[in-house]
Design a protein around this motif. Structure first.
Motif, PDB file in Angstrom:
ATOM      1  N   ALA A  29     -15.499 -16.984 -13.893  1.00  0.00           N
ATOM      2  CA  ALA A  29     -15.775 -17.792 -15.087  1.00  0.00           C
ATOM      3  C   ALA A  29     -14.806 -17.433 -16.212  1.00  0.00           C
ATOM      4  O   ALA A  29     -14.313 -18.304 -16.927  1.00  0.00           O
ATOM      5  CB  ALA A  29     -17.215 -17.587 -15.539  1.00  0.00           C
ATOM      6  N   TYR A  30     -14.539 -16.153 -16.365  1.00  0.00           N
ATOM      7  CA  TYR A  30     -13.609 -15.656 -17.391  1.00  0.00           C
ATOM      8  C   TYR A  30     -12.226 -16.276 -17.191  1.00  0.00           C
ATOM      9  O   TYR A  30     -11.624 -16.792 -18.133  1.00  0.00           O
ATOM     10  CB  TYR A  30     -13.574 -14.138 -17.256  1.00  0.00           C
ATOM     11  N   LEU A  31     -11.736 -16.233 -15.946  1.00  0.00           N
ATOM     12  CA  LEU A  31     -10.401 -16.772 -15.671  1.00  0.00           C
ATOM     13  C   LEU A  31     -10.345 -18.293 -15.774  1.00  0.00           C
ATOM     14  O   LEU A  31      -9.310 -18.843 -16.150  1.00  0.00           O
ATOM     15  CB  LEU A  31      -9.933 -16.316 -14.285  1.00  0.00           C
ATOM     16  N   MET A  32     -11.440 -18.963 -15.458  1.00  0.00           N
ATOM     17  CA  MET A  32     -11.452 -20.421 -15.537  1.00  0.00           C
ATOM     18  C   MET A  32     -11.606 -20.931 -16.967  1.00  0.00           C
ATOM     19  O   MET A  32     -11.374 -22.109 -17.229  1.00  0.00           O
ATOM     20  CB  MET A  32     -12.590 -20.989 -14.678  1.00  0.00           C
ATOM     21  N   VAL A  70      -4.899  -9.841  -9.273  1.00  0.00           N
ATOM     22  CA  VAL A  70      -3.533  -9.875  -9.822  1.00  0.00           C
ATOM     23  C   VAL A  70      -3.509 -10.065 -11.335  1.00  0.00           C
ATOM     24  O   VAL A  70      -2.475  -9.862 -11.965  1.00  0.00           O
ATOM     25  CB  VAL A  70      -2.668 -10.964  -9.146  1.00  0.00           C
ATOM     26  N   ALA A  71      -4.619 -10.468 -11.911  1.00  0.00           N
ATOM     27  CA  ALA A  71      -4.692 -10.683 -13.366  1.00  0.00           C
ATOM     28  C   ALA A  71      -5.290  -9.451 -14.035  1.00  0.00           C
ATOM     29  O   ALA A  71      -6.291  -8.913 -13.568  1.00  0.00           O
ATOM     30  CB  ALA A  71      -5.551 -11.908 -13.676  1.00  0.00           C
ATOM     31  N   ASP A  72      -4.703  -9.019 -15.107  1.00  0.00           N
ATOM     32  CA  ASP A  72      -5.213  -7.884 -15.883  1.00  0.00           C
ATOM     33  C   ASP A  72      -6.229  -8.427 -16.883  1.00  0.00           C
ATOM     34  O   ASP A  72      -5.862  -8.899 -17.957  1.00  0.00           O
ATOM     35  CB  ASP A  72      -4.054  -7.189 -16.592  1.00  0.00           C
ATOM     36  N   LEU A  73      -7.503  -8.382 -16.511  1.00  0.00           N
ATOM     37  CA  LEU A  73      -8.545  -8.976 -17.352  1.00  0.00           C
ATOM     38  C   LEU A  73      -8.625  -8.318 -18.720  1.00  0.00           C
ATOM     39  O   LEU A  73      -8.852  -8.992 -19.733  1.00  0.00           O
ATOM     40  CB  LEU A  73      -9.897  -8.905 -16.635  1.00  0.00           C
ATOM     41  N   VAL A  74      -8.447  -7.015 -18.782  1.00  0.00           N
ATOM     42  CA  VAL A  74      -8.457  -6.311 -20.073  1.00  0.00           C
ATOM     43  C   VAL A  74      -7.232  -6.710 -20.890  1.00  0.00           C
ATOM     44  O   VAL A  74      -7.327  -6.966 -22.090  1.00  0.00           O
ATOM     45  CB  VAL A  74      -8.532  -4.780 -19.865  1.00  0.00           C
ATOM     46  N   VAL A  76      -5.615  -9.499 -20.747  1.00  0.00           N
ATOM     47  CA  VAL A  76      -5.824 -10.874 -21.215  1.00  0.00           C
ATOM     48  C   VAL A  76      -6.695 -10.873 -22.470  1.00  0.00           C
ATOM     49  O   VAL A  76      -6.403 -11.580 -23.442  1.00  0.00           O
ATOM     50  CB  VAL A  76      -6.443 -11.745 -20.102  1.00  0.00           C
ATOM     51  N   ALA A  77      -7.763 -10.082 -22.463  1.00  0.00           N
ATOM     52  CA  ALA A  77      -8.633 -10.004 -23.641  1.00  0.00           C
ATOM     53  C   ALA A  77      -7.853  -9.491 -24.848  1.00  0.00           C
ATOM     54  O   ALA A  77      -7.946 -10.053 -25.942  1.00  0.00           O
ATOM     55  CB  ALA A  77      -9.830  -9.102 -23.354  1.00  0.00           C
ATOM     56  N   ARG A  78      -7.090  -8.435 -24.657  1.00  0.00           N
ATOM     57  CA  ARG A  78      -6.303  -7.882 -25.767  1.00  0.00           C
ATOM     58  C   ARG A  78      -5.269  -8.879 -26.268  1.00  0.00           C
ATOM     59  O   ARG A  78      -5.078  -9.033 -27.472  1.00  0.00           O
ATOM     60  CB  ARG A  78      -5.639  -6.583 -25.335  1.00  0.00           C
ATOM     61  N   ALA A  79      -4.585  -9.539 -25.339  1.00  0.00           N
ATOM     62  CA  ALA A  79      -3.577 -10.527 -25.732  1.00  0.00           C
ATOM     63  C   ALA A  79      -4.206 -11.711 -26.451  1.00  0.00           C
ATOM     64  O   ALA A  79      -3.549 -12.372 -27.256  1.00  0.00           O
ATOM     65  CB  ALA A  79      -2.814 -11.007 -24.501  1.00  0.00           C
ATOM     66  N   SER A  80      -5.493 -11.967 -26.194  1.00  0.00           N
ATOM     67  CA  SER A  80      -6.205 -13.068 -26.848  1.00  0.00           C
ATOM     68  C   SER A  80      -6.725 -12.689 -28.225  1.00  0.00           C
ATOM     69  O   SER A  80      -7.211 -13.536 -28.956  1.00  0.00           O
ATOM     70  CB  SER A  80      -7.369 -13.533 -25.974  1.00  0.00           C
ATOM     71  N   GLY A  81      -6.666 -11.398 -28.564  1.00  0.00           N
ATOM     72  CA  GLY A  81      -7.096 -10.980 -29.887  1.00  0.00           C
ATOM     73  C   GLY A  81      -8.293 -10.061 -29.926  1.00  0.00           C
ATOM     74  O   GLY A  81      -8.731  -9.665 -31.001  1.00  0.00           O
ATOM     75  N   TYR A  82      -8.852  -9.709 -28.778  1.00  0.00           N
ATOM     76  CA  TYR A  82      -9.949  -8.743 -28.763  1.00  0.00           C
ATOM     77  C   TYR A  82      -9.380  -7.370 -29.126  1.00  0.00           C
ATOM     78  O   TYR A  82      -8.429  -6.899 -28.503  1.00  0.00           O
ATOM     79  CB  TYR A  82     -10.579  -8.656 -27.368  1.00  0.00           C
ATOM     80  N   LYS A  83      -9.938  -6.736 -30.123  1.00  0.00           N
ATOM     81  CA  LYS A  83      -9.441  -5.430 -30.560  1.00  0.00           C
ATOM     82  C   LYS A  83      -9.831  -4.311 -29.603  1.00  0.00           C
ATOM     83  O   LYS A  83      -9.112  -3.343 -29.446  1.00  0.00           O
ATOM     84  CB  LYS A  83      -9.954  -5.113 -31.959  1.00  0.00           C
ATOM     85  N   ARG A  84     -10.965  -4.456 -28.973  1.00  0.00           N
ATOM     86  CA  ARG A  84     -11.462  -3.437 -28.038  1.00  0.00           C
ATOM     87  C   ARG A  84     -11.684  -4.093 -26.685  1.00  0.00           C
ATOM     88  O   ARG A  84     -12.411  -5.074 -26.580  1.00  0.00           O
ATOM     89  CB  ARG A  84     -12.785  -2.850 -28.523  1.00  0.00           C
ATOM     90  N   ALA A  85     -11.073  -3.551 -25.674  1.00  0.00           N
ATOM     91  CA  ALA A  85     -11.288  -4.020 -24.305  1.00  0.00           C
ATOM     92  C   ALA A  85     -11.068  -2.823 -23.391  1.00  0.00           C
ATOM     93  O   ALA A  85     -10.084  -2.108 -23.536  1.00  0.00           O
ATOM     94  CB  ALA A  85     -10.326  -5.151 -23.962  1.00  0.00           C
ATOM     95  N   LYS A  86     -11.993  -2.593 -22.476  1.00  0.00           N
ATOM     96  CA  LYS A  86     -11.951  -1.409 -21.619  1.00  0.00           C
ATOM     97  C   LYS A  86     -12.343  -1.760 -20.196  1.00  0.00           C
ATOM     98  O   LYS A  86     -13.204  -2.594 -19.969  1.00  0.00           O
ATOM     99  CB  LYS A  86     -12.942  -0.337 -22.110  1.00  0.00           C
ATOM    100  N   TRP A  87     -11.712  -1.078 -19.234  1.00  0.00           N
ATOM    101  CA  TRP A  87     -12.160  -1.101 -17.848  1.00  0.00           C
ATOM    102  C   TRP A  87     -13.169   0.006 -17.666  1.00  0.00           C
ATOM    103  O   TRP A  87     -13.016   1.079 -18.257  1.00  0.00           O
ATOM    104  CB  TRP A  87     -11.002  -0.806 -16.888  1.00  0.00           C
ATOM    105  N   VAL A  88     -14.159  -0.211 -16.848  1.00  0.00           N
ATOM    106  CA  VAL A  88     -15.070   0.868 -16.448  1.00  0.00           C
ATOM    107  C   VAL A  88     -15.244   0.792 -14.934  1.00  0.00           C
ATOM    108  O   VAL A  88     -15.187  -0.282 -14.346  1.00  0.00           O
ATOM    109  CB  VAL A  88     -16.440   0.804 -17.161  1.00  0.00           C
ATOM    110  N   ASP A  89     -15.453   1.957 -14.332  1.00  0.00           N
ATOM    111  CA  ASP A  89     -15.544   2.019 -12.880  1.00  0.00           C
ATOM    112  C   ASP A  89     -16.868   2.553 -12.356  1.00  0.00           C
ATOM    113  O   ASP A  89     -17.030   2.686 -11.149  1.00  0.00           O
ATOM    114  CB  ASP A  89     -14.411   2.908 -12.340  1.00  0.00           C
ATOM    115  N   SER A  90     -17.797   2.856 -13.250  1.00  0.00           N
ATOM    116  CA  SER A  90     -19.081   3.392 -12.795  1.00  0.00           C
ATOM    117  C   SER A  90     -20.169   2.985 -13.783  1.00  0.00           C
ATOM    118  O   SER A  90     -19.879   2.674 -14.941  1.00  0.00           O
ATOM    119  CB  SER A  90     -19.020   4.914 -12.704  1.00  0.00           C
TER     120      SER A  90
END
Length: 108
Positions: A29-32, A70-74, A76-90
């Protein structure tokens, strides 16, 4: 706290500045719907926590593989203007980052 899909998040300001609004998305949904990210960032709601779950599929079109591998979701968020974006793995890392984001009171 309110939980919404991202389609309602541009109105996070209507929830009032004290109420946390959580938007739940999947990678598909995010990518679409990338066009919504800069709009949300421009409004910069400090009470919005936007969570994206990467399950690797476009659920609405029959669970076809998404492009999240292949897309860096974090990025993309930063490039869109989100000041805080993080990956989490657990789950523990998610809980810690979500707590930090809620305390920070800025678009995450």
């Amino acid at each position: 706290m309110q939980v919404h899909d991202r389609g309602t998040t541009p109105r996070a300001d209507r929830a009032g500045p004290r109420r946390l609004v959580v938007a739940l998305d999947t990678d598909g949904a995010y990518l679409m719907n990338l066009c919504g990210l800069p709009t949300i960032a421009k409004q910069n709601p400090p009470n919005l926590l936007h969570v994206v779950f990467d399950n690797g599929v476009y659920e609405a079109s029959g669970n076809q593989p998404s492009a999240s591998d292949v897309a860096d979701l974090v990025g993309v968020a930063r490039a869109s203007g989100y000041k805080r974006a993080k990956w989490v793995d657990s789950p523990q890392e998610f809980a810690a980052q979500a707590s930090d984001a809620i305390r920070a009171r800025e678009l995450t």
